[in-house]
Motif scaffolding. Structure first.
Motif, PDB file in Angstrom:
ATOM      1  N   ALA A 253       0.855  -1.198   0.000  1.00  0.00           N
ATOM      2  CA  ALA A 253       0.000   0.000   0.000  1.00  0.00           C
ATOM      3  C   ALA A 253       0.883   1.237   0.000  1.00  0.00           C
ATOM      4  CB  ALA A 253      -0.921  -0.009   1.224  1.00  0.00           C
ATOM      5  N   GLY A 254       1.817   1.273  -0.967  1.00  0.00           N
ATOM      6  CA  GLY A 254       2.663   2.448  -1.155  1.00  0.00           C
ATOM      7  C   GLY A 254       2.135   3.223  -2.360  1.00  0.00           C
ATOM      8  N   ALA A 255       2.990   4.083  -2.890  1.00  0.00           N
ATOM      9  CA  ALA A 255       2.571   4.965  -3.981  1.00  0.00           C
ATOM     10  C   ALA A 255       2.081   4.164  -5.196  1.00  0.00           C
ATOM     11  CB  ALA A 255       3.760   5.850  -4.374  1.00  0.00           C
ATOM     12  N   ALA A 256       2.886   3.222  -5.658  1.00  0.00           N
ATOM     13  CA  ALA A 256       2.540   2.490  -6.878  1.00  0.00           C
ATOM     14  C   ALA A 256       1.334   1.578  -6.650  1.00  0.00           C
ATOM     15  CB  ALA A 256       3.744   1.673  -7.347  1.00  0.00           C
ATOM     16  N   GLY A 257       1.339   0.878  -5.506  1.00  0.00           N
ATOM     17  CA  GLY A 257       0.279  -0.096  -5.235  1.00  0.00           C
ATOM     18  C   GLY A 257      -1.095   0.556  -5.106  1.00  0.00           C
TER      19      GLY A 257
ATOM     20  N   ARG B 128     -12.858  -4.260 -11.307  1.00  0.00           N
ATOM     21  CA  ARG B 128     -12.159  -5.463 -10.836  1.00  0.00           C
ATOM     22  C   ARG B 128     -12.166  -5.466  -9.308  1.00  0.00           C
ATOM     23  NH1 ARG B 128     -10.908  -9.491 -13.611  1.00  0.00           N
ATOM     24  NH2 ARG B 128      -8.632  -9.610 -13.361  1.00  0.00           N
ATOM     25  N   LYS B 129     -12.550  -6.585  -8.728  1.00  0.00           N
ATOM     26  CA  LYS B 129     -12.516  -6.686  -7.260  1.00  0.00           C
ATOM     27  C   LYS B 129     -11.043  -6.674  -6.836  1.00  0.00           C
ATOM     28  CE  LYS B 129     -14.188  -9.246  -3.345  1.00  0.00           C
ATOM     29  NZ  LYS B 129     -13.710 -10.392  -2.666  1.00  0.00           N
ATOM     30  N   THR B 130     -10.678  -5.678  -6.052  1.00  0.00           N
ATOM     31  CA  THR B 130      -9.254  -5.461  -5.777  1.00  0.00           C
ATOM     32  C   THR B 130      -8.992  -5.336  -4.273  1.00  0.00           C
ATOM     33  OG1 THR B 130      -9.047  -4.304  -7.883  1.00  0.00           O
ATOM     34  CG2 THR B 130      -7.299  -3.926  -6.281  1.00  0.00           C
ATOM     35  N   ILE B 131      -7.963  -6.057  -3.834  1.00  0.00           N
ATOM     36  CA  ILE B 131      -7.544  -5.969  -2.425  1.00  0.00           C
ATOM     37  C   ILE B 131      -6.056  -5.607  -2.400  1.00  0.00           C
ATOM     38  CG2 ILE B 131      -7.188  -7.288  -0.282  1.00  0.00           C
ATOM     39  CD1 ILE B 131      -9.551  -9.052  -1.084  1.00  0.00           C
ATOM     40  N   VAL B 132      -5.709  -4.714  -1.479  1.00  0.00           N
ATOM     41  CA  VAL B 132      -4.297  -4.384  -1.261  1.00  0.00           C
ATOM     42  C   VAL B 132      -3.903  -4.954   0.095  1.00  0.00           C
ATOM     43  CG1 VAL B 132      -2.595  -2.527  -1.081  1.00  0.00           C
ATOM     44  CG2 VAL B 132      -4.642  -2.181  -2.476  1.00  0.00           C
ATOM     45  N   VAL B 133      -2.762  -5.639   0.145  1.00  0.00           N
ATOM     46  CA  VAL B 133      -2.258  -6.110   1.450  1.00  0.00           C
ATOM     47  C   VAL B 133      -0.924  -5.437   1.737  1.00  0.00           C
ATOM     48  CG1 VAL B 133      -3.418  -8.356   1.517  1.00  0.00           C
ATOM     49  CG2 VAL B 133      -1.221  -8.167   0.346  1.00  0.00           C
ATOM     50  N   ASP B 134      -0.725  -5.080   2.991  1.00  0.00           N
ATOM     51  CA  ASP B 134       0.532  -4.417   3.366  1.00  0.00           C
ATOM     52  C   ASP B 134       0.842  -4.755   4.817  1.00  0.00           C
ATOM     53  OD1 ASP B 134       2.143  -1.591   2.251  1.00  0.00           O
ATOM     54  OD2 ASP B 134       2.437  -2.265   4.327  1.00  0.00           O
TER      55      ASP B 134
ATOM     56  N   GLY C 298       0.977   3.989   2.883  1.00  0.00           N
ATOM     57  CA  GLY C 298       1.796   5.114   2.399  1.00  0.00           C
ATOM     58  C   GLY C 298       2.819   5.625   3.388  1.00  0.00           C
ATOM     59  N   ARG C 299       3.483   4.704   4.094  1.00  0.00           N
ATOM     60  CA  ARG C 299       4.414   5.183   5.124  1.00  0.00           C
ATOM     61  C   ARG C 299       5.579   5.980   4.536  1.00  0.00           C
ATOM     62  NH1 ARG C 299       5.801   0.201   8.864  1.00  0.00           N
ATOM     63  NH2 ARG C 299       5.643  -0.862   6.871  1.00  0.00           N
TER      64      ARG C 299
ATOM     65  N   SER D  67      -5.035 -11.888 -10.808  1.00  0.00           N
ATOM     66  CA  SER D  67      -3.860 -11.058 -11.125  1.00  0.00           C
ATOM     67  C   SER D  67      -3.169 -10.682  -9.825  1.00  0.00           C
ATOM     68  CB  SER D  67      -4.289  -9.762 -11.821  1.00  0.00           C
ATOM     69  OG  SER D  67      -4.929 -10.056 -13.038  1.00  0.00           O
ATOM     70  N   LEU D  68      -1.848 -10.833  -9.833  1.00  0.00           N
ATOM     71  CA  LEU D  68      -1.076 -10.473  -8.647  1.00  0.00           C
ATOM     72  C   LEU D  68      -0.120  -9.339  -9.015  1.00  0.00           C
ATOM     73  CD1 LEU D  68      -0.210 -11.029  -5.712  1.00  0.00           C
ATOM     74  CD2 LEU D  68       1.464 -12.657  -6.606  1.00  0.00           C
ATOM     75  N   VAL D  69      -0.231  -8.221  -8.281  1.00  0.00           N
ATOM     76  CA  VAL D  69       0.633  -7.064  -8.555  1.00  0.00           C
ATOM     77  C   VAL D  69       1.630  -6.938  -7.407  1.00  0.00           C
ATOM     78  CG1 VAL D  69       0.731  -4.576  -8.944  1.00  0.00           C
ATOM     79  CG2 VAL D  69      -1.272  -5.883  -9.717  1.00  0.00           C
ATOM     80  N   VAL D  70       2.911  -6.963  -7.744  1.00  0.00           N
ATOM     81  CA  VAL D  70       3.947  -6.811  -6.720  1.00  0.00           C
ATOM     82  C   VAL D  70       4.394  -5.349  -6.735  1.00  0.00           C
ATOM     83  CG1 VAL D  70       6.182  -7.613  -5.891  1.00  0.00           C
ATOM     84  CG2 VAL D  70       4.652  -9.199  -7.102  1.00  0.00           C
ATOM     85  N   ALA D  71       4.013  -4.635  -5.675  1.00  0.00           N
ATOM     86  CA  ALA D  71       4.357  -3.205  -5.540  1.00  0.00           C
ATOM     87  C   ALA D  71       4.968  -3.025  -4.159  1.00  0.00           C
ATOM     88  CB  ALA D  71       3.107  -2.348  -5.702  1.00  0.00           C
ATOM     89  N   SER D  72       5.907  -3.917  -3.848  1.00  0.00           N
ATOM     90  CA  SER D  72       6.416  -3.998  -2.470  1.00  0.00           C
ATOM     91  C   SER D  72       7.629  -3.124  -2.228  1.00  0.00           C
ATOM     92  CB  SER D  72       6.734  -5.453  -2.131  1.00  0.00           C
ATOM     93  OG  SER D  72       7.603  -5.978  -3.106  1.00  0.00           O
ATOM     94  N   GLY D  73       8.001  -2.276  -3.217  1.00  0.00           N
ATOM     95  CA  GLY D  73       9.071  -1.310  -2.979  1.00  0.00           C
ATOM     96  C   GLY D  73      10.459  -1.929  -2.987  1.00  0.00           C
ATOM     97  N   GLY D  74      11.445  -1.086  -2.591  1.00  0.00           N
ATOM     98  CA  GLY D  74      12.840  -1.522  -2.593  1.00  0.00           C
ATOM     99  C   GLY D  74      13.313  -1.848  -1.186  1.00  0.00           C
TER     100      GLY D  74
END
Ligand code: FDA
Length: 394
Positions: A11-15, A27-33, A39-40, A154-161
């Motif tokens: 749940a950052g900028a991109a996600g 699309r039914k969408t869930i964000v996990v963080d 947005g820390r 669909s799996l989106v990886v937006a887990s940052g660096g």
């Protein structure tokens, strides 16, 4: 087991940007963080005011093995699209310098814009949910987190660096890429202060807090014209953070301490106006006093009356002030870096959708990919552009 069309990790900028777009498409969408709040990194960015984009953002402001990838991504959702979004939410902002846009009130405003978009798009955001395991299923993917089991198409990886591990940075994105056989480019800390060798640390002891407008040039000829800042650990400031992305261990950086005026021109003027004045005193009119005093006491600069300076003295001074060379010992690393260089090789991804070419339904966006912006709002702009493009496709 929770079933969803799209699961976004991070749940950052991109996600958050991606999730809202996917949600708007029905699309039914869930964000996990794994964090407590979304947005820390946004919240601590830009000194708490989030430099959320740059009016001048263009592909030249990014490092990536494949520049065409960045070009394609930035052109589809530009800085002006993001500015339009924040204006639509009535978010006050201002221009600071070099095209950089900041929130007037604070970075929370940007998180509020994104979370409102997610709410309007019907996205669920599950916090305190650390991703532990991802596996491929016939229908898509199964993801196990500390709070649940998820099934998604669909799996989106937006887990940052990897920067700022204390803010929840983990290598999960790189691990997922490896698990599915995607190539990774080596990762290093970027936009990061330099540390100094002991002898330089001792030389600059007492200069902490001094900021000087400069141009800084790397060994491969990249130049930034901004301030450097002496710190008690080494060198920082925007020019140093910028050049750190182009610096390799063992290399020197060249600093022009008087980028606006050649010192020999200044001396010609001083010869007319103040020939008896000491070089040390007069240099403090163009450079910080503490810096000049330290350099004179270390005999880096020879103090003489202006009218006694020989041509050789002037050449030496000019070389010293305009081509001051520092060989950093290293960088402060991921602990304080703003971004991670390298990551998922963009050759593995569609430049239009960010889907892995080898694995249908798997997407990588944001800092986890091998796209790194300069300092100045460019990294968030890439996160918005990548999140938006991916959100149209998942
Ligand atoms: P981001 O790191 O924002 O989000 C990733 C999310 O994934 C995190 O919320 C994390 O908790 C989550 N996550 C990680 N592993 C997980 C796991 N195993 N399970 C579940 N969740 C997991 N850029 C800019 O343009 N302007 C600026 O002003 C600044 N300022 C700035 C200051 C500081 C101090 C830093 C460290 C960085 C910046 N940046 C910046 C860079 C900017 O913050 C960065 O480029 C973006 O946050 C990247 O966005 P992402 O969404 O890719 O990752």
């Amino acid at each position: 087991m929770i079933s969803t069309d799209v699961l976004v990790i991070g749940a950052g900028a991109a996600g958050l940007m991606c999730a809202a777009q996917a949600g708007y498409r029905g699309r039914k969408t869930i964000v996990v963080d794994m964090g407590k709040k979304p947005g820390r990194k946004i919240l601590i960015s830009g000194g708490g005011r989030c430099n959320f984009t740059n009016k001048n953002a263009s592909p030249e402001n990014y490092l990536c093995k494949n520049p065409h990838f960045v070009k394609s991504c930035l052109s589809r959702y530009t800085q002006f699209d993001f500015i339009e979004l924040v204006e639509r939410h009535g978010m006050p902002y201002h221009h600071k310098t070099l095209g950089q846009l900041f929130c007037d009130n604070g970075a929370q405003d940007i998180v509020d814009v994104l979370m409102t978009e997610c709410e309007w798009a019907g996205v669920d955001v599950h916090m305190r949910a650390e991703v532990l395991k991802v596996s491929k299923t016939e229908q898509g993917f199964e993801v196990i987190t500390t709070d649940n089991h998820y099934q998604c198409q669909s799996l989106v990886v937006a887990s940052g660096g990897l920067t700022m591990p204390k803010l929840g940075a983990t290598p999960i994105g790189y691990k997922i890429a490896q698990q599915f056989g995607l190539a990774l480019l080596p990762t290093t800390a970027a936009l990061v202060p330099f540390t100094l060798h002991q002898h330089d640390k001792e030389r600059f002891d007492g200069l902490s807090g001094i900021s000087v407008p400069t141009t800084v040039t790397s060994e491969n000829g990249v130049t930034f014209k901004e301030n450097i800042l002496f710190t008690h650990r080494g060198l920082s400031g925007p020019a140093i953070l910028q050049i750190s992305s182009f610096w390799q261990a063992g290399e020197a950086v060249t600093i022009d301490l008087l980028p606006e005026t050649p010192i020999d021109k200044l001396i010609n003027g001083w010869r007319q106006d103040a020939p008896q004045k000491s070089l040390k005193n007069i240099l403090t009119t163009v450079l910080p006093k503490r810096f000049i005093e330290a350099m004179v006491s270390q005999q880096e600069i020879t103090d003489k009356a202006i009218n006694q300076l020989s041509n050789a003295d002037i050449d030496a001074l000019s070389h010293y002030l305009h081509q001051w060379q520092i060989k950093p010992n290293g960088t402060e690393g991921y602990r304080t870096a703003e971004v991670t260089l390298g990551g998922v090789d963009t050759d593995e991804l569609s430049s239009k959708t960010f889907e892995a070419k080898k694995v249908a339904g798997l997407y990588f966006i944001g800092e986890v990919t091998d796209v790194t912006g300069w300092l100045g709002g460019y990294n968030f702009q890439y996160a918005w552009s990548a999140g938006w493009a991916c959100g149209q496709a998942v």
